[in-house]
Scaffold this motif. Sequence first.
Motif, short mmCIF file in Angstrom:
data_model
loop_
_atom_site.label_atom_id
_atom_site.label_comp_id
_atom_site.label_asym_id
_atom_site.label_seq_id
_atom_site.Cartn_x
_atom_site.Cartn_y
_atom_site.Cartn_z
N LEU A 1 0.81 -1.22 0.00
CA LEU A 1 0.00 0.00 0.00
C LEU A 1 0.85 1.27 0.00
O LEU A 1 0.38 2.33 -0.42
CB LEU A 1 -0.91 0.00 1.24
N ALA A 2 2.08 1.15 0.45
CA ALA A 2 2.91 2.33 0.76
C ALA A 2 3.40 3.07 -0.49
O ALA A 2 4.59 3.06 -0.83
CB ALA A 2 4.10 1.91 1.62
N HIS A 3 2.47 3.70 -1.17
CA HIS A 3 2.80 4.57 -2.30
C HIS A 3 1.70 5.63 -2.35
O HIS A 3 0.50 5.29 -2.30
CB HIS A 3 2.83 3.77 -3.60
N PRO A 4 2.05 6.91 -2.44
CA PRO A 4 1.02 7.96 -2.40
C PRO A 4 -0.12 7.77 -3.39
O PRO A 4 -1.28 7.97 -3.04
CB PRO A 4 1.81 9.23 -2.68
N LEU A 5 0.20 7.37 -4.63
CA LEU A 5 -0.85 7.22 -5.62
C LEU A 5 -1.75 6.03 -5.29
O LEU A 5 -2.97 6.09 -5.50
CB LEU A 5 -0.26 7.07 -7.03
N ARG A 6 -1.19 4.97 -4.77
CA ARG A 6 -2.02 3.81 -4.40
C ARG A 6 -3.00 4.17 -3.30
O ARG A 6 -4.17 3.76 -3.32
CB ARG A 6 -1.13 2.64 -3.97
N ILE A 7 -2.55 4.95 -2.34
CA ILE A 7 -3.43 5.38 -1.26
C ILE A 7 -4.54 6.25 -1.81
O ILE A 7 -5.71 6.12 -1.45
CB ILE A 7 -2.63 6.10 -0.17
N ARG A 8 -4.21 7.16 -2.73
CA ARG A 8 -5.22 8.03 -3.33
C ARG A 8 -6.21 7.24 -4.18
O ARG A 8 -7.42 7.52 -4.17
CB ARG A 8 -4.53 9.11 -4.17
N LEU A 9 -5.72 6.25 -4.91
CA LEU A 9 -6.61 5.41 -5.72
C LEU A 9 -7.58 4.64 -4.84
O LEU A 9 -8.79 4.57 -5.13
CB LEU A 9 -5.78 4.43 -6.56
N LEU A 10 -7.06 4.06 -3.78
CA LEU A 10 -7.91 3.29 -2.87
C LEU A 10 -8.96 4.19 -2.23
O LEU A 10 -10.14 3.83 -2.14
CB LEU A 10 -7.05 2.61 -1.80
N ASN A 11 -8.55 5.37 -1.79
CA ASN A 11 -9.50 6.31 -1.20
C ASN A 11 -10.59 6.70 -2.19
O ASN A 11 -11.77 6.80 -1.83
CB ASN A 11 -8.76 7.56 -0.72
N ALA A 12 -10.20 6.94 -3.45
CA ALA A 12 -11.18 7.35 -4.46
C ALA A 12 -12.19 6.24 -4.72
O ALA A 12 -13.41 6.50 -4.83
CB ALA A 12 -10.47 7.72 -5.76
N LEU A 13 -11.74 4.99 -4.80
CA LEU A 13 -12.66 3.88 -5.04
C LEU A 13 -13.59 3.69 -3.85
O LEU A 13 -14.78 3.38 -4.02
CB LEU A 13 -11.88 2.60 -5.32
N ARG B 1 -9.74 11.87 -12.57
CA ARG B 1 -10.11 12.41 -11.26
C ARG B 1 -8.88 12.88 -10.49
O ARG B 1 -8.91 13.90 -9.81
CB ARG B 1 -10.86 11.36 -10.46
N LEU B 2 -7.80 12.11 -10.59
CA LEU B 2 -6.62 12.38 -9.77
C LEU B 2 -5.52 13.15 -10.51
O LEU B 2 -4.48 13.46 -9.91
CB LEU B 2 -6.04 11.06 -9.24
#
Length: 202
Positions: free
Chosen positions: A29-41, A55-56
């Motif tokens: 999970l430890a990548h800024p874009l992955r965290i943002r993608l997960l939050n968006a979904l 969106r991002l």
Amino acid sequence: MAATEAAGSDNAADDPKTLSVDARTLRGLAHPLRIRLLNALREFGPATASGLGNRLGESSGATSYHLRQLATYGFVEDDPTLGKGRERWWRAAHSDSSIDTNFMRDADPEVRGAMNVVLHEIATTHAQELSTWLGTMHEWPEEWTQNWDLSDFKIRLTPELTSELAYKIHDLVNSYRGRVPEGTEGSAMVRTHTHLFPRPNA
């Protein structure tokens, strides 16, 4: 991470809708874009890599790669009910994540580093969300601009009482889940951030 928040509370770990993050999945999970993608979904529902890219503000190539990585670690999955032809839709596999804060003291420096990335990205997201609200609140109906909160408190506590307070806050917030059906007129998704941390005496 609740919804977002990509770190959730430890007391939600037994909820089947909550993913309990271990050391392996934490590194995934430890990548800024992955965290943002997960939050968006989690917040906006299923989407394609290109839709998430729009969106991002990221390329569809980057979002596609990191979505596949999130899927490898169990955070997201294909949504077979959506899409036509080669169009691939993704959805969050869980509504929340629970992360053990003891990873900050893990013997493996990679685990400690991953935890640091996740926590700082969550803190950054909280700050961005609050700033967005402050900058756009004039666009909301008066009912909302009169009913929100930005508060901070300073109280002397022991570590044990701090933990007790955190659990009580989480329980209080969770007691409001399900009280307003989706689609209720005048309702909105409300974000609640909690931060409890000690400060030096001088």
